[in-house]
Design a protein around this motif. Structure first.
Motif, PDB file in Angstrom:
ATOM      1  N   GLU A 185       0.010   1.048 -18.004  1.00 43.46           N
ATOM      2  CA  GLU A 185       1.392   0.880 -18.467  1.00 43.46           C
ATOM      3  C   GLU A 185       1.821   2.056 -19.343  1.00 43.46           C
ATOM      4  N   LYS A 186       0.925   2.505 -20.204  1.00 43.72           N
ATOM      5  CA  LYS A 186       1.252   3.598 -21.120  1.00 43.72           C
ATOM      6  C   LYS A 186       1.454   4.915 -20.399  1.00 43.72           C
ATOM      7  N   LEU A 187       0.663   5.175 -19.361  1.00 44.72           N
ATOM      8  CA  LEU A 187       0.668   6.477 -18.704  1.00 44.72           C
ATOM      9  C   LEU A 187       1.315   6.455 -17.323  1.00 44.72           C
ATOM     10  N   ASP A 188       2.074   5.397 -17.021  1.00 54.17           N
ATOM     11  CA  ASP A 188       2.728   5.282 -15.712  1.00 54.17           C
ATOM     12  C   ASP A 188       4.115   5.902 -15.775  1.00 54.17           C
ATOM     13  N   PHE A 189       4.318   6.978 -15.017  1.00 57.35           N
ATOM     14  CA  PHE A 189       5.613   7.649 -14.980  1.00 57.35           C
ATOM     15  C   PHE A 189       6.150   7.630 -13.561  1.00 57.35           C
ATOM     16  N   LYS A 190       7.349   7.072 -13.422  1.00 56.67           N
ATOM     17  CA  LYS A 190       7.960   6.979 -12.093  1.00 56.67           C
ATOM     18  C   LYS A 190       8.512   8.328 -11.639  1.00 56.67           C
ATOM     19  N   GLU A 191       8.950   9.151 -12.627  1.00 58.49           N
ATOM     20  CA  GLU A 191       9.515  10.446 -12.279  1.00 58.49           C
ATOM     21  C   GLU A 191       8.425  11.389 -11.769  1.00 58.49           C
ATOM     22  N   LYS A 192       8.779  12.231 -10.808  1.00 61.24           N
ATOM     23  CA  LYS A 192       7.832  13.203 -10.293  1.00 61.24           C
ATOM     24  C   LYS A 192       7.955  14.547 -11.009  1.00 61.24           C
ATOM     25  N   ARG A 193       9.032  14.697 -11.756  1.00 64.82           N
ATOM     26  CA  ARG A 193       9.264  15.945 -12.464  1.00 64.82           C
ATOM     27  C   ARG A 193      10.012  15.657 -13.751  1.00 64.82           C
ATOM     28  N   VAL A 194       9.663  16.367 -14.823  1.00 69.96           N
ATOM     29  CA  VAL A 194      10.291  16.128 -16.122  1.00 69.96           C
ATOM     30  C   VAL A 194      11.631  16.849 -16.177  1.00 69.96           C
ATOM     31  N   GLU A 195      12.690  16.064 -16.328  1.00 73.73           N
ATOM     32  CA  GLU A 195      14.019  16.649 -16.478  1.00 73.73           C
ATOM     33  C   GLU A 195      14.512  16.527 -17.914  1.00 73.73           C
ATOM     34  N   TYR A 196      13.795  15.736 -18.707  1.00 70.92           N
ATOM     35  CA  TYR A 196      14.198  15.501 -20.084  1.00 70.92           C
ATOM     36  C   TYR A 196      12.955  15.159 -20.876  1.00 70.92           C
ATOM     37  N   ASN A 197      12.748  15.803 -22.033  1.00 68.64           N
ATOM     38  CA  ASN A 197      11.460  15.671 -22.710  1.00 68.64           C
ATOM     39  C   ASN A 197      11.502  14.842 -23.984  1.00 68.64           C
ATOM     40  N   GLY A 198      12.497  13.993 -24.143  1.00 66.62           N
ATOM     41  CA  GLY A 198      12.495  13.092 -25.285  1.00 66.62           C
ATOM     42  C   GLY A 198      13.439  13.459 -26.393  1.00 66.62           C
ATOM     43  N   GLY A 199      14.188  14.548 -26.260  1.00 63.24           N
ATOM     44  CA  GLY A 199      15.231  14.810 -27.231  1.00 63.24           C
ATOM     45  C   GLY A 199      15.077  16.058 -28.056  1.00 63.24           C
ATOM     46  N   GLY A 200      13.876  16.678 -28.082  1.00 61.43           N
ATOM     47  CA  GLY A 200      13.674  17.863 -28.911  1.00 61.43           C
ATOM     48  C   GLY A 200      14.239  19.130 -28.315  1.00 61.43           C
ATOM     49  N   ARG A 201      14.771  19.026 -27.076  1.00 66.85           N
ATOM     50  CA  ARG A 201      15.331  20.177 -26.359  1.00 66.85           C
ATOM     51  C   ARG A 201      14.294  21.301 -26.241  1.00 66.85           C
ATOM     52  N   GLU A 202      13.058  20.916 -25.932  1.00 66.83           N
ATOM     53  CA  GLU A 202      11.956  21.868 -25.814  1.00 66.83           C
ATOM     54  C   GLU A 202      11.880  22.381 -24.377  1.00 66.83           C
ATOM     55  N   TRP A 203      12.512  23.519 -24.151  1.00 65.59           N
ATOM     56  CA  TRP A 203      12.727  24.034 -22.807  1.00 65.59           C
ATOM     57  C   TRP A 203      11.437  24.191 -22.002  1.00 65.59           C
ATOM     58  N   ALA A 204      10.351  24.581 -22.642  1.00 62.92           N
ATOM     59  CA  ALA A 204       9.109  24.874 -21.910  1.00 62.92           C
ATOM     60  C   ALA A 204       8.621  23.690 -21.089  1.00 62.92           C
ATOM     61  N   TYR A 205       9.001  22.462 -21.476  1.00 66.44           N
ATOM     62  CA  TYR A 205       8.536  21.265 -20.774  1.00 66.44           C
ATOM     63  C   TYR A 205       9.457  20.843 -19.631  1.00 66.44           C
ATOM     64  N   TYR A 206      10.649  21.417 -19.569  1.00 65.80           N
ATOM     65  CA  TYR A 206      11.581  21.028 -18.516  1.00 65.80           C
ATOM     66  C   TYR A 206      11.085  21.487 -17.151  1.00 65.80           C
ATOM     67  N   GLY A 207      11.161  20.604 -16.180  1.00 66.33           N
ATOM     68  CA  GLY A 207      10.781  20.942 -14.815  1.00 66.33           C
ATOM     69  C   GLY A 207       9.305  20.762 -14.501  1.00 66.33           C
ATOM     70  N   LEU A 208       8.495  20.364 -15.493  1.00 59.61           N
ATOM     71  CA  LEU A 208       7.070  20.171 -15.224  1.00 59.61           C
ATOM     72  C   LEU A 208       6.858  18.990 -14.278  1.00 59.61           C
ATOM     73  N   LYS A 209       5.900  19.134 -13.373  1.00 59.48           N
ATOM     74  CA  LYS A 209       5.506  18.017 -12.533  1.00 59.48           C
ATOM     75  C   LYS A 209       4.688  17.039 -13.367  1.00 59.48           C
ATOM     76  N   THR A 210       4.960  15.773 -13.201  1.00 56.50           N
ATOM     77  CA  THR A 210       4.173  14.775 -13.912  1.00 56.50           C
ATOM     78  C   THR A 210       2.806  14.652 -13.244  1.00 56.50           C
ATOM     79  N   GLY A 211       1.829  14.255 -14.012  1.00 56.37           N
ATOM     80  CA  GLY A 211       0.484  14.112 -13.470  1.00 56.37           C
ATOM     81  C   GLY A 211      -0.459  13.611 -14.540  1.00 56.37           C
ATOM     82  N   ILE A 212      -1.714  13.470 -14.165  1.00 57.40           N
ATOM     83  CA  ILE A 212      -2.736  12.943 -15.059  1.00 57.40           C
ATOM     84  C   ILE A 212      -3.980  13.833 -14.996  1.00 57.40           C
TER      85      ILE A 212
END
Length: 308
Positions: free
Chosen positions: A138-165
């Motif tokens: 439940e904690k690590l389940d992400f439906k998105e395949k790519r990060v379009e928004y990183n939680g509000g800090g506007r940290e550009w380096a994380y935008y567009g990353l593929k989700t994974g484990i």
């Protein structure tokens, strides 16, 4: 103002920030900076370290930063700089938490998302028999395949990353397993280490000390209290600085995190926006001093205020 006390649910906070994603970075960062640090953000001529990190988010957008913050892709970056020997053993890389075969994993390990999460998207397993798999999924389940928004800090380096484990070896402090291993966070400016932040006793009363590159205690506190004891400088400290310098070369600023277990140095992670730039330092002079070393350059080579 502590907005977390007003809006206690993390998912609610992220939802609100996502709804506000249409607000331009220059405005949102000023609002957040005022709320979290209680002062006006200067983006035209930033001086403080916390101010320059906000400018960095907006203007320095080197594509290789995406690789450096991805918990799996960064391994290739580290290898490319000749430091493969510092990598923690990798047990598996998966597209989704649902793909992880927990039965095949050893008794202890660390499992985390590849796209970051400020330590929130990490599960440390010391005994697999006690692991609640439903909670982990439940904690690590992400439906998105790519990060379009990183939680509000506007940290550009994380935008567009593929989700994974990724699942990696759990590093252990053999002298005091319950405390966790020391985490050496090295502030580097274009390949030059200047400050070392050492996190200790993470699981039994987290403390944090600040040192300069010569291992002089700066007696700085932040959002984490300082330790009441001196932290011993590692015997191979110079080697740690060389590793940090090698990994940080070419970036105006990056924090390189390393571990040191019985003389063996391990790579932890690289982060370009530590604590999202929203930490109040005491004494306040550290914010200014750390900012003095930070030479702002727009991606493409244009220095800040070059045309003024």
């Amino acid at each position: 103002m502590d907005y977390k006390k007003i809006i206690k649910n993390r998912k609610t906070r992220f939802y609100i920030l996502k709804v506000l994603s249409f607000v331009p970075d220059s405005i949102m960062l000023k609002i957040q900076y005022r709320i979290k640090l209680g002062r006006k953000l200067n983006l035209k001529s930033p001086q403080r370290f916390t101010e320059k990190l906000q400018w960095y988010k907006m203007h320095y957008r080197n594509p290789i930063m995406h690789q450096c913050v991805d918990k799996y892709a960064v391994r290739k970056f580290v290898k490319g700089r000749g430091l493969e020997n510092t990598l923690v053993d990798l047990y598996g890389h998966y597209k989704s938490i649902r793909d992880v075969d927990f039965e095949s994993l050893p008794n202890s390990f660390v499992i985390k998302t590849t796209h970051g999460g400020g330590g929130l998207n990490v599960v440390v397993c010391t005994d697999k028999s006690n692991l609640n798999l439903d909670e982990v999924r439940e904690k690590l389940d992400f439906k998105e395949k790519r990060v379009e928004y990183n939680g509000g800090g506007r940290e550009w380096a994380y935008y567009g990353l593929k989700t994974g484990i990724v699942v990696e070896e759990l590093l252990v402090n053999k002298d005091n397993p319950e405390a966790g291993v020391n985490d050496y966070k090295i502030f580097c400016y274009n390949g030059k280490p200047k400050f070392i932040v050492v996190d200790v006793d993470r699981y039994i009363g987290h403390k944090r000390n600040f040192y300069d590159a010569d291992w002089n205690n700066l007696y700085v506190t932040s959002d984490c209290p300082a330790s009441d004891r001196e932290i011993e400088k590692p015997k191979n400290y110079d080697e740690m600085l060389k590793i940090a310098a090698t990994l940080s070369k070419g970036f105006p600023y990056v924090r390189v995190d390393l571990y040191n277990i019985e003389g063996k140095i391990y790579f932890g992670e690289m982060t370009f926006y530590p604590w999202s730039g929203y930490v109040r330092y005491d004494p306040d002079e550290f914010d200014k001093d750390a900012g003095n070393h930070f030479k702002l350059i727009k991606w493409g080579g244009d220095p800040l205020n070059k045309n003024k």
